[in-house]
Scaffold this active site. Structure first.
Site, PDB file in Angstrom:
ATOM      1  N   LYS A 121      -2.249  -1.353  -3.815  1.00 45.80           N
ATOM      2  CA  LYS A 121      -3.125  -0.190  -3.702  1.00 45.80           C
ATOM      3  C   LYS A 121      -2.301   1.084  -3.750  1.00 45.80           C
ATOM      4  O   LYS A 121      -1.279   1.147  -3.064  1.00 45.80           O
ATOM      5  CB  LYS A 121      -3.882  -0.301  -2.373  1.00 45.80           C
ATOM      6  CG  LYS A 121      -4.763   0.863  -2.040  1.00 45.80           C
ATOM      7  CD  LYS A 121      -5.342   0.675  -0.670  1.00 45.80           C
ATOM      8  CE  LYS A 121      -6.167   1.894  -0.339  1.00 45.80           C
ATOM      9  NZ  LYS A 121      -6.493   1.956   1.045  1.00 45.80           N
ATOM     10  N   LYS A 129       0.856  -1.188   0.000  1.00 43.89           N
ATOM     11  CA  LYS A 129       0.000   0.000   0.000  1.00 43.89           C
ATOM     12  C   LYS A 129       0.887   1.232   0.000  1.00 43.89           C
ATOM     13  O   LYS A 129       1.733   1.406   0.886  1.00 43.89           O
ATOM     14  CB  LYS A 129      -0.909  -0.010   1.227  1.00 43.89           C
ATOM     15  CG  LYS A 129      -1.750   1.241   1.355  1.00 43.89           C
ATOM     16  CD  LYS A 129      -2.780   1.129   2.448  1.00 43.89           C
ATOM     17  CE  LYS A 129      -3.539   2.428   2.621  1.00 43.89           C
ATOM     18  NZ  LYS A 129      -4.577   2.327   3.659  1.00 43.89           N
TER      19      LYS A 129
HETATM   20  C1  PBG Z   1      -7.460   3.453   5.775  1.00 50.40           C
HETATM   21  C2  PBG Z   1      -7.755   3.250   4.319  1.00 50.40           C
HETATM   22  C3  PBG Z   1      -7.572   4.171   3.293  1.00 50.40           C
HETATM   23  C4  PBG Z   1      -8.155   3.603   2.153  1.00 50.40           C
HETATM   24  C5  PBG Z   1      -8.625   2.342   2.515  1.00 50.40           C
HETATM   25  N1  PBG Z   1      -8.355   2.128   3.858  1.00 50.40           N
HETATM   26  C6  PBG Z   1      -7.030   5.548   3.290  1.00 50.40           C
HETATM   27  C7  PBG Z   1      -5.688   5.831   3.793  1.00 50.40           C
HETATM   28  O1  PBG Z   1      -4.832   4.951   3.925  1.00 50.40           O
HETATM   29  O2  PBG Z   1      -5.453   7.010   4.083  1.00 50.40           O
HETATM   30  C8  PBG Z   1      -8.257   4.286   0.815  1.00 50.40           C
HETATM   31  C9  PBG Z   1      -9.322   3.796  -0.112  1.00 50.40           C
HETATM   32  C10 PBG Z   1      -9.669   4.722  -1.228  1.00 50.40           C
HETATM   33  O3  PBG Z   1      -9.031   5.784  -1.427  1.00 50.40           O
HETATM   34  O4  PBG Z   1     -10.617   4.411  -1.961  1.00 50.40           O
HETATM   35  N2  PBG Z   1      -6.367   2.885   6.297  1.00 50.40           N
END
Ligand code: PBG
Length: 333
Positions: free
Chosen positions: A256, A202
């Site tokens: 992601k 991520k």
């Molecule tokens: C939280 C999380 C995030 C997303 C999914 N879980 C945001 C972040 O890490 O700040 C993002 C999903 C999206 O942008 O559609 N940990």
């Protein structure tokens, strides 16, 4: 595999593209409804369907409406739904206790959905940001996100979600060692069959902006997430993270964001051959929807082409806000 190409005119590639029948016959990749995980946003109340301004056609739903959404998704053949709570600011603390409250919004929604629509798989999010006064995914002390203490909190959160009936836990926090800690705790607590879909690669991304509005985390967030989420410049590190999480007990892994990181999806699938997912995140969705609403691109075609790209890169499935729309389209509706 090295492609063999005869010299022209023995080879004329247009022969296999000359008609719809020939194109269908030589099609390499297909997108199906089985490839979809639908992320939905939750909020308190009853009968609430509250639009998220930066994400056209996406709403925050109260639990009763989330149950209806889950039923609609199951009827469309979507295999899984993923829950993200919008947490009232009054419930956010520095210790994030609401995250492992058995009766928090996410856990109540999981129970209600599993009772009413048992066949759909419910995935949940494990990270402290919706519950954190600092907006970070882990516990913050003196401006630092503390790894090991965060893992202890995340394990409590995982157990509460498993207890509520979640089928798939999605740790999105990027702390080190959390997958192993959760897997051990799940075994010990009698939840051997709960799957972990690790957000293993991520990235610290600007494409999460609309999501942070949707869950109400943007206001709280101080600084950025660069000390725990990945640097966009790195690719080899993603493979090491994926391997580490698999060795700690992840069943499925995620990359992601999605489209800007298709090279990572491809490397992960070709290196490990494990169930691999991409998250087409909020910013990707918002950009495509905004362009479509302005008439600058054909929204349906852009949606299908972007989702097919994930399959071509090797993904087994996609978390996408388009899930119900594309499922209806694939069903011919
Ligand atoms: C939280 C999380 C995030 C997303 C999914 N879980 C945001 C972040 O890490 O700040 C993002 C999903 C999206 O942008 O559609 N940990």
């Amino acid at each position: 595999m090295r492609p063999t190409v005869a010299a022209f005119p023995a080879a004329r590639f247009r022969r296999v593209r000359k008609s719809d029948a020939m194109r269908r016959l030589t099609c390499e990749i297909t997108l199906t409804t089985n490839d979809l995980i639908w992320p939905i946003f939750l909020r308190e109340g009853t009968g609430v369907v509250e639009p998220v301004p930066s994400m056209p056609d996406v709403n925050r739903l109260s639990v009763d409406k989330a149950v209806e959404a889950a039923r609609a998704a199951a009827d469309l053949g979507i295999p899984a739904i993923c829950l993200f709570p919008y947490t009232e600011p009054s419930l956010k603390t520095e210790a994030c206790e609401e995250a492992w409250n058995p009766d928090n919004l996410s856990n109540r929604a999981t129970r209600a959905i599993k009772a009413a629509v048992p066949d759909i798989a419910v995935m949940t999010d494990i990270a402290l940001d919706p519950y954190n006064a600092n907006g970070h995914d882990g516990i913050v002390r003196n401006g630092e996100v503390i790894n090991d203490e965060s893992v202890e909190a995340l394990v409590k959160m995982a157990l509460a979600q498993a207890e509520a009936g979640a089928d798939i836990l999605g740790p999105s926090d990027m702390m080190d060692g959390r997958i192993g800690a959760m897997r051990t705790a799940l075994e010990a607590a009698g939840h051997p069959n709960v799957a972990i879909l690790s957000y293993a690669a991520k990235y610290a991304s600007a494409f999460y902006g609309p999501f942070r509005d949707a869950v109400g985390a943007s206001g709280a967030l101080k600084g950025d997430k660069a000390t725990y989420q990945m640097n966009a410049a790195n690719s080899n590190e993603a493979l090491r993270l994926i391997e580490r999480d698999l060795l700690e007990g992840a069943d499925m892994v995620m990359v992601k964001p999605g489209l800007p990181y298709l090279d990572i999806c491809h490397r992960v699938k070709s290196t490990f051959g494990v169930p691999t997912y991409a998250y087409q995140v909020s910013g990707e969705y918002a950009m495509q929807m905004a362009a479509a609403q302005n008439g600058w691109v054909d929204g349906d075609k852009v949606m299908l082409e972007s989702l097919l790209a994930f399959k071509r890169a090797g993904c087994d499935g996609i978390l996408t806000y388009y899930a119900p729309r594309v499922a209806r389209m694939l069903a011919g509706g």
